[in-house]
Design a protein around this motif. Structure first.
Motif, short mmCIF file in Angstrom:
data_model
loop_
_atom_site.label_atom_id
_atom_site.label_comp_id
_atom_site.label_asym_id
_atom_site.label_seq_id
_atom_site.Cartn_x
_atom_site.Cartn_y
_atom_site.Cartn_z
N LEU A 64 -15.56 -1.12 -0.35
CA LEU A 64 -15.50 -1.14 1.11
C LEU A 64 -14.13 -1.57 1.58
O LEU A 64 -13.38 -2.22 0.85
N ALA A 65 -13.80 -1.28 2.83
CA ALA A 65 -12.56 -1.74 3.43
C ALA A 65 -12.82 -3.10 4.08
O ALA A 65 -13.80 -3.27 4.80
N CYS A 66 -11.92 -4.07 3.81
CA CYS A 66 -12.03 -5.39 4.43
C CYS A 66 -11.99 -5.21 5.94
O CYS A 66 -11.16 -4.46 6.46
N SER A 67 -12.85 -5.90 6.65
CA SER A 67 -12.93 -5.71 8.10
C SER A 67 -11.75 -6.34 8.84
O SER A 67 -11.56 -6.07 10.02
N ARG A 68 -10.91 -7.13 8.16
CA ARG A 68 -9.74 -7.74 8.81
C ARG A 68 -8.43 -7.10 8.38
O ARG A 68 -7.57 -6.85 9.21
N CYS A 69 -8.25 -6.86 7.07
CA CYS A 69 -6.95 -6.39 6.58
C CYS A 69 -7.00 -4.99 5.96
O CYS A 69 -5.98 -4.45 5.58
N LEU A 70 -8.16 -4.41 5.83
CA LEU A 70 -8.38 -3.06 5.31
C LEU A 70 -8.12 -2.92 3.81
O LEU A 70 -8.06 -1.81 3.30
N CYS A 137 -9.12 -14.64 4.89
CA CYS A 137 -8.33 -13.45 5.16
C CYS A 137 -7.71 -13.56 6.56
O CYS A 137 -8.40 -13.84 7.53
N LYS A 138 -6.39 -13.35 6.64
CA LYS A 138 -5.67 -13.48 7.92
C LYS A 138 -5.63 -12.17 8.70
O LYS A 138 -5.31 -12.17 9.88
N GLY A 139 -5.92 -11.07 8.06
CA GLY A 139 -5.97 -9.80 8.75
C GLY A 139 -4.61 -9.16 8.95
O GLY A 139 -3.65 -9.46 8.26
N LEU A 140 -4.54 -8.28 9.95
CA LEU A 140 -3.33 -7.55 10.28
C LEU A 140 -2.74 -8.09 11.58
O LEU A 140 -3.47 -8.52 12.47
N CYS A 141 -1.41 -8.04 11.69
CA CYS A 141 -0.74 -8.43 12.93
C CYS A 141 -1.11 -7.41 14.00
O CYS A 141 -1.05 -6.20 13.77
N GLN A 142 -1.43 -7.89 15.19
CA GLN A 142 -1.83 -7.00 16.27
C GLN A 142 -0.66 -6.21 16.84
O GLN A 142 -0.84 -5.16 17.43
N SER A 143 0.56 -6.73 16.63
CA SER A 143 1.74 -6.05 17.19
C SER A 143 2.34 -5.03 16.23
O SER A 143 2.56 -3.88 16.58
N ARG A 151 2.56 -11.32 3.78
CA ARG A 151 3.73 -12.02 4.32
C ARG A 151 3.56 -12.19 5.83
O ARG A 151 2.85 -11.42 6.48
N ALA A 152 4.26 -13.18 6.37
CA ALA A 152 4.21 -13.44 7.81
C ALA A 152 5.21 -12.51 8.50
O ALA A 152 6.27 -12.20 7.96
N CYS A 153 4.89 -12.08 9.68
CA CYS A 153 5.79 -11.21 10.44
C CYS A 153 6.56 -12.05 11.47
O CYS A 153 6.27 -13.22 11.67
N ASP A 154 7.55 -11.44 12.12
CA ASP A 154 8.38 -12.14 13.10
C ASP A 154 7.94 -11.88 14.53
O ASP A 154 8.68 -12.16 15.47
#
Length: 173
Positions: A64-70, A137-143, A151-154
């Motif tokens: 399955l695809a993770c519901s936060r980060c895929l 799970c931290k998921g994907l950045c919305q921006s 990794r963390a984004c800017d």
């Protein structure tokens, strides 16, 4: 997996069903299911006076695809299964679906009991609603869409109440 209801009820027949069913067609077109293994069926089917029971367990391996980060999540699901089936009489067919909501039997309109649709329904009901690759799970950045687990984004994640958004530019020169 079809059974003749009258024969099984009249003779009190019993059988053990051990099968692997291909259920890939069940998940066709679903983006949340990346891959599905065969459905392993292990059931005891028995005829009784007036009804037929099917009990045992089902198991399936799903990607399955993770519901936060895929990311891919591998799930091994074991489903306990118990269902009682009886033939629908002419009177019960006329009453409509409201009459059997609280029944403990599933009414079968024909002489043939095909278990496959009931087993497929059980798989869909027991599928994880929102699978996660890990609890934190931290998921994907919305921006920018960056996977925040890697990794963390800017991007700036300033949360402004939309009711006060017009006021943020009030003191700018």
């Amino acid at each position: 997996m079809q059974f003749h209801m009258q024969e099984w009820m009249a003779k009190g027949l019993k059988a053990t069903v051990q099968e692997k069913l291909d259920v890939s067609e069940l998940f066709k077109g679903r983006a949340d299911v990346l891959a599905a293994g065969p459905l392993h069926v292990s059931l005891e089917v028995a005829g009784h006076e007036g009804f037929v029971t099917a009990s045992g367990e089902l198991s399936i391996d799903l990607d399955l695809a993770c519901s936060r980060c895929l990311d891919k999540v591998e799930e091994h699901t074991v489903i306990p299964y118990f269902e009682q089936f009886k033939l629908a009489s002419a009177e019960e067919k006329d009453e409509g679906p409201e009459a059997d909501e609280n029944d403990e039997f599933v009414e079968v309109p024909t002489e043939r009991l095909d278990l496959r649709p009931f087993l497929e329904e059980a798989v869909l009901v027991f599928m994880p609603f929102a699978p996660l690759c890990s609890k934190d799970c931290k998921g994907l950045c919305q921006s920018c869409g960056e996977n925040l687990n890697e990794r963390a984004c800017d991007c700036k994640h300033e949360v402004i109440d939309p009711r006060f958004a017009a006021l943020k530019d009030l003191f700018k020169d």
